[in-house]
Scaffold this motif. Structure first.
Motif, mmCIF file in Angstrom:
data_model
loop_
_atom_site.group_PDB
_atom_site.id
_atom_site.type_symbol
_atom_site.label_atom_id
_atom_site.label_comp_id
_atom_site.label_asym_id
_atom_site.label_seq_id
_atom_site.Cartn_x
_atom_site.Cartn_y
_atom_site.Cartn_z
ATOM 1 N N ALA A 171 -76.333 -1.434 39.389
ATOM 2 C CA ALA A 171 -76.745 -1.912 40.713
ATOM 3 C C ALA A 171 -77.041 -0.737 41.649
ATOM 4 O O ALA A 171 -78.000 -0.787 42.437
ATOM 5 C CB ALA A 171 -75.659 -2.805 41.305
ATOM 6 N N ALA A 189 -71.307 0.853 46.721
ATOM 7 C CA ALA A 189 -70.988 -0.417 46.078
ATOM 8 C C ALA A 189 -69.653 -0.844 46.655
ATOM 9 O O ALA A 189 -68.734 -0.038 46.781
ATOM 10 C CB ALA A 189 -70.892 -0.237 44.563
ATOM 11 N N GLU A 190 -69.563 -2.112 47.005
ATOM 12 C CA GLU A 190 -68.346 -2.623 47.620
ATOM 13 C C GLU A 190 -67.952 -3.923 46.927
ATOM 14 O O GLU A 190 -68.787 -4.781 46.690
ATOM 15 C CB GLU A 190 -68.608 -2.867 49.103
ATOM 16 N N ALA A 191 -66.676 -4.033 46.612
ATOM 17 C CA ALA A 191 -66.141 -5.256 46.004
ATOM 18 C C ALA A 191 -64.748 -5.488 46.578
ATOM 19 O O ALA A 191 -63.954 -4.553 46.676
ATOM 20 C CB ALA A 191 -66.069 -5.132 44.483
ATOM 21 N N TRP A 213 -76.048 5.046 49.243
ATOM 22 C CA TRP A 213 -75.715 3.644 49.009
ATOM 23 C C TRP A 213 -74.276 3.578 48.539
ATOM 24 O O TRP A 213 -73.795 4.494 47.853
ATOM 25 C CB TRP A 213 -76.622 3.061 47.930
ATOM 26 N N THR A 271 -71.762 -2.077 38.192
ATOM 27 C CA THR A 271 -71.843 -1.364 39.471
ATOM 28 C C THR A 271 -72.817 -0.196 39.396
ATOM 29 O O THR A 271 -73.638 -0.008 40.285
ATOM 30 C CB THR A 271 -70.444 -0.881 39.900
ATOM 31 N N THR A 331 -67.673 -8.054 40.599
ATOM 32 C CA THR A 331 -69.006 -8.017 41.170
ATOM 33 C C THR A 331 -69.004 -7.174 42.433
ATOM 34 O O THR A 331 -68.269 -7.451 43.372
ATOM 35 C CB THR A 331 -69.489 -9.443 41.512
ATOM 36 N N ALA A 332 -69.800 -6.140 42.423
ATOM 37 C CA ALA A 332 -69.911 -5.277 43.586
ATOM 38 C C ALA A 332 -71.258 -5.511 44.259
ATOM 39 O O ALA A 332 -72.268 -5.706 43.593
ATOM 40 C CB ALA A 332 -69.782 -3.808 43.187
ATOM 41 N N GLU A 333 -71.251 -5.486 45.566
ATOM 42 C CA GLU A 333 -72.486 -5.579 46.346
ATOM 43 C C GLU A 333 -72.890 -4.167 46.742
ATOM 44 O O GLU A 333 -72.061 -3.394 47.218
ATOM 45 C CB GLU A 333 -72.249 -6.423 47.593
ATOM 46 N N VAL A 334 -74.147 -3.829 46.525
ATOM 47 C CA VAL A 334 -74.643 -2.507 46.888
ATOM 48 C C VAL A 334 -75.419 -2.613 48.185
ATOM 49 O O VAL A 334 -76.222 -3.524 48.371
ATOM 50 C CB VAL A 334 -75.529 -1.925 45.762
ATOM 51 N N ARG A 335 -75.155 -1.674 49.082
ATOM 52 C CA ARG A 335 -75.824 -1.645 50.381
ATOM 53 C C ARG A 335 -75.969 -0.199 50.821
ATOM 54 O O ARG A 335 -75.288 0.694 50.302
ATOM 55 C CB ARG A 335 -75.001 -2.434 51.392
#
Length: 152
Positions: free
Chosen positions: A102, A58-60, A56, A99, A4-8
């Protein structure tokens, strides 16, 4: 590995990771890449008072696993602005885990919040995986040829 990657939105401390991933992206597409000056150019484009580029990541698990960038362009035919997504890239090993979707969602959300009705981009003819991904996301392709004219 977490899938699961969070996009910011990209931050100034992401520049080095972006420069490295740009090189990976270029290699993936079989394109030449010169790292010299990229960090400064990306910093200026992304973090100026009026940015020319929006980005942006993606970070995991503390690792940047993908990125997307986009810039505003004007369509003569449509008589209005559209968002041109210049890059969407997910690192090898992180593909197939949502990813890319997202990142595309983040770009779309930004465009909608900005009052934009359309995003445009291109992908190489040979990249069937990317084409399938974009079609699954609801994108429609237009047949065009891309030209480059070197001015140096």
């Amino acid at each position: 590995m977490s899938t699961t990657a969070e996009v910011r939105p990209a931050r100034p401390n992401d520049i080095e990771a972006l420069v490295v991933m740009c090189g990976e992206h270029a290699r993936h597409e079989g394109a030449p890449y010169r790292r010299a000056g990229k960090a400064k150019a990306l910093s200026q484009a992304l973090f100026a008072a009026t940015p020319r580029l929006h980005g942006w990541v993606a970070e995991a698990a503390g690792e940047v696993t993908g990125y997307a960038t986009a810039a505003w362009e004007f369509s003569t035919w449509q008589g209005g602005e559209f968002l041109h997504m210049d890059c969407l890239f997910v690192r090898e090993g992180w593909r197939g885990h949502g990813t890319g979707a997202a990142l595309l969602q983040a770009v779309g959300d930004f465009a909608r919040r900005s009052g934009c009705a359309e995003i445009q981009w291109q992908t190489p003819e040979w990249n069937g995986d990317a084409a399938r991904f974009y079609r699954r996301a609801g994108a429609v392709e237009k047949s065009k040829r891309r030209f480059f004219l070197a001015l140096a």
